[in-house]
Every structure is written in structure tokens, then in C-alpha cells.
Enzyme design. Structure first.
Site, PDB file in Angstrom:
ATOM      1  N   SER A  95      16.417  18.578  44.374  1.00  0.00           N
ATOM      2  CA  SER A  95      17.496  19.156  43.767  1.00  0.00           C
ATOM      3  C   SER A  95      18.823  18.674  44.271  1.00  0.00           C
ATOM      4  O   SER A  95      19.695  18.780  43.905  1.00  0.00           O
ATOM      5  CB  SER A  95      17.273  20.657  44.112  1.00  0.00           C
ATOM      6  OG  SER A  95      16.513  21.131  43.050  1.00  0.00           O
ATOM      7  N   GLU A 103      20.405  26.886  43.739  1.00  0.00           N
ATOM      8  CA  GLU A 103      20.529  25.363  43.079  1.00  0.00           C
ATOM      9  C   GLU A 103      21.889  25.113  42.925  1.00  0.00           C
ATOM     10  O   GLU A 103      22.359  24.209  43.016  1.00  0.00           O
ATOM     11  CB  GLU A 103      19.667  25.627  41.903  1.00  0.00           C
ATOM     12  CG  GLU A 103      19.588  24.348  40.987  1.00  0.00           C
ATOM     13  CD  GLU A 103      18.931  23.146  41.695  1.00  0.00           C
ATOM     14  OE1 GLU A 103      17.574  23.388  41.800  1.00  0.00           O
ATOM     15  OE2 GLU A 103      19.393  22.305  42.156  1.00  0.00           O
ATOM     16  N   ASP A 146      24.142  22.137  44.243  1.00  0.00           N
ATOM     17  CA  ASP A 146      24.736  21.173  43.307  1.00  0.00           C
ATOM     18  C   ASP A 146      26.129  20.966  43.094  1.00  0.00           C
ATOM     19  O   ASP A 146      26.554  19.789  43.354  1.00  0.00           O
ATOM     20  CB  ASP A 146      24.110  21.181  41.986  1.00  0.00           C
ATOM     21  CG  ASP A 146      22.610  21.228  41.715  1.00  0.00           C
ATOM     22  OD1 ASP A 146      21.851  20.949  42.551  1.00  0.00           O
ATOM     23  OD2 ASP A 146      22.142  21.932  40.754  1.00  0.00           O
TER      24      ASP A 146
END
Ligand SMILES: *[C@@H]1O[C@H](CO)[C@@H](O)[C@H](O)[C@H]1NC(C)=O
Ligand SMILES: *[C@@H]1O[C@H](CO)[C@@H](O)[C@H](O)[C@H]1NC(C)=O
Ligand SMILES: *[C@@H]1O[C@H](CO)[C@@H](O)[C@H](O)[C@H]1NC(C)=O
Ligand SMILES: *[C@@H]1O[C@H](CO)[C@@H](O)[C@H](O)[C@H]1NC(C)=O
Length: 633
Positions: free
Chosen positions: A549, A301, A305
Site C-alpha cells: 500500500s 490507507e 497514500d
């Protein structure tokens, strides 16, 4: 002692005369319909055990919150962009003195000595240490001890009551029906999926494995998404020039952490002048980018990001809000406390029944709970989510109001909408009384996606064999775009005509057992962006990654660039964007997505249709068109 008691009764007497009756019948305040999975009621709690009762007071002017937020967020409003400072926000919404005195007088008149009643600094919480007997009398309830499969115990009741004249002055009382107790992580190796207090259990990007050959041509964007694909898809060519005035924050929850070596591997291939660059870390409640545990579950994640967040806004410095320690982790409220001191619950403490408590009682971070330590960035993207049903309506409402306050202050709050279509995290669906299971039929919306004061971001994909210049579809590869209708929040006025249009032109064939069919509840997501086949460097090699995400931080880069262009010519940040993007001035600024659905709970889900839909929202952004419009407001 005697003096104190008579002083208290005098106060009560005054209240009786000038305000409202002290004695009024108790009315139901909050009720839980079922015991959450994994827990069972084991015994009645000891009568003389002491409970730290925390009473969350109703804030003032909550009935005007939406109107005040729209006043600074609607492009047609004369006050558009006139954002508030933190002091004005705190002053406007702090509980009234009538609220503080009504609750105080109720406790005092019930026999709680004044010396035992504490009002928090911001006057938003009242705390009293009460025995179980006292609390049961105050709240007309019974406290039981519940035991979790893990052995952890938790004290709770099934419903509680407060006097009728007190009810409107109280949001929530803890401990009571709430259950999201933080469970100490048993083993570090089980961190990512076992923690109950941490948001987003079961929502994390999915990897289909390592990529052997990197494809770097625009023709290959149906197989691998890289920054050039996103720039082409969203007409997104921009070089930031006002970086010292601008800010973009990405929130991560420990133990999720980025690896510098992965950022560098990504930058070497896709953004060469950023090699060696790192995000600017703001540590909240002991958060740090840990390197003790690696693997997709720990790094996927954060790496995703930050690699896309940084590459698409270069040279804008990115703020990384690294939240929570290694033992307890943290919740969204822990993060909100850190960016808005007035939100902190008790003297900088927190709601121990939902949120992580610092100093960490389990031995992690031993500093005080972070409270108002940093100013919120102009755009904040978070790729974690609860199921709405994980939280009580009152708790969700209190947090949702906090997002509205951030909007008033000029911050755009983005959350990914979930990866399980109309089902919730881990594919759970809703039973008739709000319990979650795999075989239930009720759609299970995501929170904060359903909060009307955040911008919820769904996922799209380039269909196999299509080019970036053809319309995308709703993502149906590996994940399904989270979307649907809230069971807690009413429809905000800004989306009424868009949602009415969807419901009247394409009425869903589902029953009220499946979703709120009244046409009066909040629909989500608000918009979407690509969420399939992302090339992400993880632990030394590239993987193919899927999820909303990815969509949320990418939308964040586009909005950050729009803020940059506005700041460069002396305008302010765009703030809460929903009233703007649903307005007629912005018609045509999104690529409408009209193909695909979001399956879940044994159905094909809702379908993407012309105009807004509960799969892809208004569509994907067209940067050039959005910028032109946003420079005019
Ligand atoms: C409640 O008890 C705790 C622990 O003894 C103490 O720290 C706290 O100040 C007490 N709160 C009140 C309102 O008396
Ligand atoms: C790009 O990534 C590959 C791994 O797939 C790596 O071997 C290569 O060195 C990288 N390219 C550059 C220019 O660093
Ligand atoms: C549907 O949503 C509306 C608006 O929030 C609410 O008033 C109504 O009670 C909800 N209906 C059901 C069955 O939950
Ligand atoms: C619609 O989506 C399906 C499933 O992803 C795909 O097979 C089909 O080609 C798409 N149609 C268009 C017109 O994009």
C-alpha cells in the site's frame, strides 16, 4: 404486434443468408466450479420472475490490443509516446456491427420481441428483460436463488451456454455465474472488512502501533521510513516545474478517507510548506472524505497514500479519486466508468453482480452512476486489490483490457501487489477447483496485479542495522510482498526474457498444484519499493505502517516527477511503462533486490534473485538513472 414479429423474422432471414447460421448448437460459455464461501443454493428461481439480462458484446480488435499498446509503449518503436485520444480508443474497440446484429438476431429469432431488446449507446451492451423461463431457454441453464450467511439473496446459475455462432460475439452475460454481489453494509462499524463488493477486503496497510519518538536522521531509516529516507534510497531529488501540465491521481474507496488534521501533522514534521494543503477531490458515485468514522481502518490507507504522495511531489497538486458512497462502496469498474465513458455498461448503469449500482438502491448516493466525468491522470496509483480467483476470467479480462486502453491514452496504472506473499488477501490459498481456503496449497495471485497491462508494485525493506546505501531486501517484516504467476493471464512478450531468465537460473521447487509452472503465464510484480516502517500520521499521532500500500504511491511520485521533467521540455507522459522498464535500454536503472522471499500457503514462497523475480520484480527505482534514460526516449 404481428407486424413487429414478421419484421424481426425478415431481419433474421437476411442474417441467415449473408452472415452466419442462426441455428447452431449451444456451446458452454462460462462455468463456475464452486459456490463462493458464505453462500448456499436454496431453491429454484420462480419461472416467471423477470431477470435484467445484460449481454456484454465482444469488442473489436481485441486480438490487436497488445500490439497496438506496445506500438506506443516500446522505446524502440517509432510511435513511442504517440498516445491516442479517447475517441480513437472508443472507435477502435467498439463492437462491430456484425457482433451487434448477430446477438440481436439470435434474441429475436428466439422469440424475444424487438421492442424488448435495447442496445446501449456505445453499442457495447445489449439488455433484455427476460423471464426465468426465457433466460433458461436462451442460455440452456437453470437459475437458482442462493442465500448468503448475512441473509442476502442472489440469483445465479452454475454454467450457461450460447449458440456456437454467437459465442465469439459475447464476453459475458449477467446475471449468470457471477457472484461478487454487493452486499449492503450492515453496520458502519463493520465497513472496512465486511463488504464483499468493495475491492481489497483483507488488503489494507498494517500498523504495529504508535511511534513514541520520531527519528529524523538518515541513519534511522531501518527503523522509521520518512520522506528523506525514500529520497536517499531512490536517488530521488527533484523539484516539479511543469505542475500545471502534469497530473497524479490516487484512488480511494469510501469509507476509507483522509483527515486534513493528519495531513497537517505530517506536513508540519516532514514537508513544512504544505501545511494546510489538500488533495483535489474528484467525487465518483457519491464518494467523499467522510469524517464520521475514524481509526486506522478508516484513515490509515488514505492518510498514508496522500501524505507520501503529496510530500514527495510538492508542489504538484494531487487528484484524489474518492470512489463510492457510504452504503455500497464501489469496485474498480465503478472507477473505470468514471474516467472512461465508453466502459460504462448499460446507459451509465453497471454490472449489478460485481459492481456497486447507482443510484444506490440501499439509500446512499441517489445521483446517476458517474460515467466519463473526468479525464484520467497521467499516473494513477491504487492500493486495493482482489484475489484473481474472486473474479471470473471473463470479467477480469474485460477489466484488464480497459487498463490497456488507459495505457494507449498515456496513463501509467499502478497497483500494489498484495501483502501476503504467494497467498491472497486474508492469507487465503487456492484449492484445485478455484475455491479459497486457509489450508489449500495453491498460490493465490492478486488482481489487477496479474493483468499484463498494469504495473504491479511489490514491497522491500531496509534490513535492521543496514543503511539506506546498502541494498534493500524483499519485505519480510509484518507483511510479505505479493508476487507469483497468474492463473488467468498469459505472459506478455515484454517480460518473456526477464521471466525466462528467472525460471531457468532459479527454477522454483513447487508443483503445478501450487502455481502455473508452464513458464507461459504472467509473472508479477513488475517492480517494487520500500513498504516497511512508514511514519504515518493517523488520528492525531504517528504510527508505524507496513504494506505494498505504501510502495505503490511512492513509485507513483517518482514516475510523476519523470513525467514532469518530460512535460517541461515538450515531451509527452511515459504512459504504460512495462515494455520500457523491461527493455535493454533500461537495464541498470533499478536497484536489483536479491535477498528475501515471499512466504505463504505453507511455503517460503519464491526468492528474490539477481534480475527479475516474482517477489520484487525488476527491483526498486533509481530516479536519477531512470530520468536520464526517459529523457532520451
Ligand atoms: C427492464 O425493466 C426495467 C424496470 O422495469 C426498465 O427500467 C428497463 O427499461 C427495462 N429494460 C428493457 C430493455 O426493457
Ligand atoms: C511533529 O510531530 C509531533 C508528534 O509526534 C508533534 O508533537 C510536533 O508538534 C510535530 N512537529 C511540529 C514542528 O509540528
Ligand atoms: C498456465 O498458463 C498458460 C498461459 O496463460 C495457460 O495456457 C495454461 O493453460 C495454464 N496452465 C494451467 C494448468 O492453468
Ligand atoms: C536478508 O534478509 C534477512 C531477513 O530479512 C536478513 O536477516 C539478512 O540480513 C539479509 N541479508 C542481506 C545480505 O541483506
Amino acid at each position: 404486434m404481428l407486424f413487429t414479429r414478421s419484421f424481426v423474422s425478415l431481419l433474421s432471414f437476411v442474417a441467415l443468408v449473408v452472415a452466419e447460421p442462426l441455428l447452431s448448437p449451444h456451446v458452454l460459455h462460462e462455468k463456475r466450479s464452486h459456490t463462493p464461501a458464505g453462500w448456499s443454493r436454496s431453491r429454484k428461481h420462480d419461472a416467471d420472475a423477470v431477470l435484467p439480462l445484460r449481454i456484454g458484446l465482444t469488442q473489436s480488435n481485441m486480438d490487436k490490443l497488445e500490439e497496438l499498446l506496445l506500438d506506443v509503449s516500446e522505446p524502440s518503436s517509432p510511435n513511442f509516446g504517440k498516445h491516442w485520444n479517447a475517441g480513437k480508443v472508443a472507435q477502435t474497440f467498439k463492437p462491430s456491427s456484425e457482433t451487434v446484429s448477430t446477438v440481436y438476431n439470435w434474441l429475436a429469432a428466439s422469440g424475444i420481441d424487438a421492442s424488448r431488446i435495447k442496445v446501449s449507446k456505445a453499442k457495447t451492451w445489449i439488455e433484455v428483460n427476460a423471464t426465468v423461463t426465457e433466460a433458461e431457454q436462451l442460455l440452456q441453464t437453470e437459475y437458482h436463488v442462493y442465500t448468503h450467511e448475512s441473509g442476502k439473496e442472489h440469483v445465479a446459475c452454475e454454467a450457461y451456454h450460447v449458440p456456437k455462432h454467437v459465442s465469439k460475439h459475447v464476453d459475458i452475460i449477467m446475471p449468470s455465474i457471477h457472484f461478487d454481489a454487493v452486499i449492503k453494509r450492515s453496520e458502519p462499524s463493520s465497513h472496512t472488512l465486511s463488504n464483499i463488493g468493495q475491492p481489497g477486503v483483507g488488503l489494507s496497510p498494517k500498523s504495529t502501533g504508535k511511534i513514541s519518538d520520531l527519528l529524523t536522521q538518515l541513519e534511522d531509516c531501518d527503523q522509521q521510513i520518512t520522506p528523506i529516507c525514500l529520497r536517499a534510497l531512490y536517488d530521488f531529488v527533484y523539484y516539479p516545474v511543469a505542475t500545471s501540465k502534469n497530473s497524479y491521481g490516487i484512488v480511494e474507496y469510501t469509507p476509507q478517507a483522509y483527515l486534513q488534521s493528519d495531513l497537517d501533522l505530517f506536513f508540519k514534521n516532514f514537508s513544512t510548506n504544505q501545511v494546510g494543503k489538500s488533495p483535489v477531490e474528484v467525487s465518483i458515485d457519491g464518494g467523499y472524505a467522510q469524517t464520521d468514522y475514524t481509526g486506522f481502518g478508516y484513515n490509515g490507507e488514505s492518510n498514508l497514500d496522500l501524505q507520501y504522495g503529496m510530500a514527495l511531489t510538492d508542489p504538484q497538486p494531487i487528484t484524489l479519486y474518492q470512489t463510492g458512497d457510504m452504503e455500497e462502496g464501489a469496485s474498480f469498474n465503478n472507477f473505470l466508468d468514471a474516467i472512461d465513458g465508453s466502459f460504462c455498461t448499460f446507459e451509465g448503469g453497471d454490472d449489478p453482480y460485481y459492481d456497486a449500482v447507482y443510484p444506490d438502491p440501499y439509500g446512499g448516493y441517489d445521483g446517476p452512476q458517474d460515467c466519463g466525468i473526468t479525464k484520467p491522470a497521467y499516473v494513477i496509483s491504487t492500493s486495493y486489490a482482489y484475489n484473481e480467483a474472486d473474479l471470473s476470467p471473463a470479467y477480469a479480462a474485460r477489466q484488464c483490457a480497459e487498463y490497456a486502453k488507459l495505457g494507449l491514452m498515456g496513463t501509467t496504472v499502478l497497483y500494489s501487489s498484495g501483502d501476503n506473499g504467494v497467498a491472497g488477501n486474508s492469507d487465503l490459498c487456492l484449492g484445485p477447483d478455484g475455491d479459497q481456503s486457509y489450508d489449500a496449497v495453491g498460490f493465490n495471485p492478486s488482481f489487477p496485479g496479474t493483468c499484463p497491462y498494469i504495473t504491479s508494485v511489490g514491497a522491500t525493506q531496509v534490513v535492521s542495522g543496514h543503511s539506506v546505501y546498502q541494498p534493500e531486501s524483499a519485505c519480510m517484516e509484518v507483511i510479505y510482498s505479493g508476487g507469483g504467476f497468474s492463473n488467468y493471464f498469459a505472459m506478455p512478450s515484454y517480460q518473456k526474457s526477464a521471466v525466462d531468465h528467472y525460471l531457468s537460473t532459479h527454477p522454483p521447487k513447487y508443483s503445478s498444484a501450487q502455481y502455473n509452472t508452464t513458464g507461459k503465464s504472467r509473472g508479477f510484480p513488475d517492480l517494487s519499493a520500500n513498504g516497511a516502517f512508514y511514519v504515518v500520521a493517523v488520528d492525531g499521532s504517528f504510527e508505524s505502517v507496513f504494506g505494498t500500500s505504501a510502495s505503490s504511491p511512492v513509485v507513483g511520485t517518482i514516475l510523476t516527477s519523470i513525467n514532469d521533467a518530460r512535460l517541461a521540455i515538450g515531451k509527452g507522459p511515459i504512459g504504460f511503462i512495462n515494455p520500457t522498464i523491461y527493455s535493454s535500454e533500461f537495464t541498470g536503472a533499478f536497484n536489483d533486490i536479491t535477498n528475501g522471499t515471499n512466504p505463504g500457503c505453507g511455503t517460503v514462497g519464491f526468492s528474490a534473485e539477481p534480475g527479475w523475480d516474482p517477489v520484487t520484480g525488476l527491483g526498486t527505482p533509481n530516479f536519477a538513472k531512470l530520468l536520464a534514460r526517459w529523457l532520451l526516449v
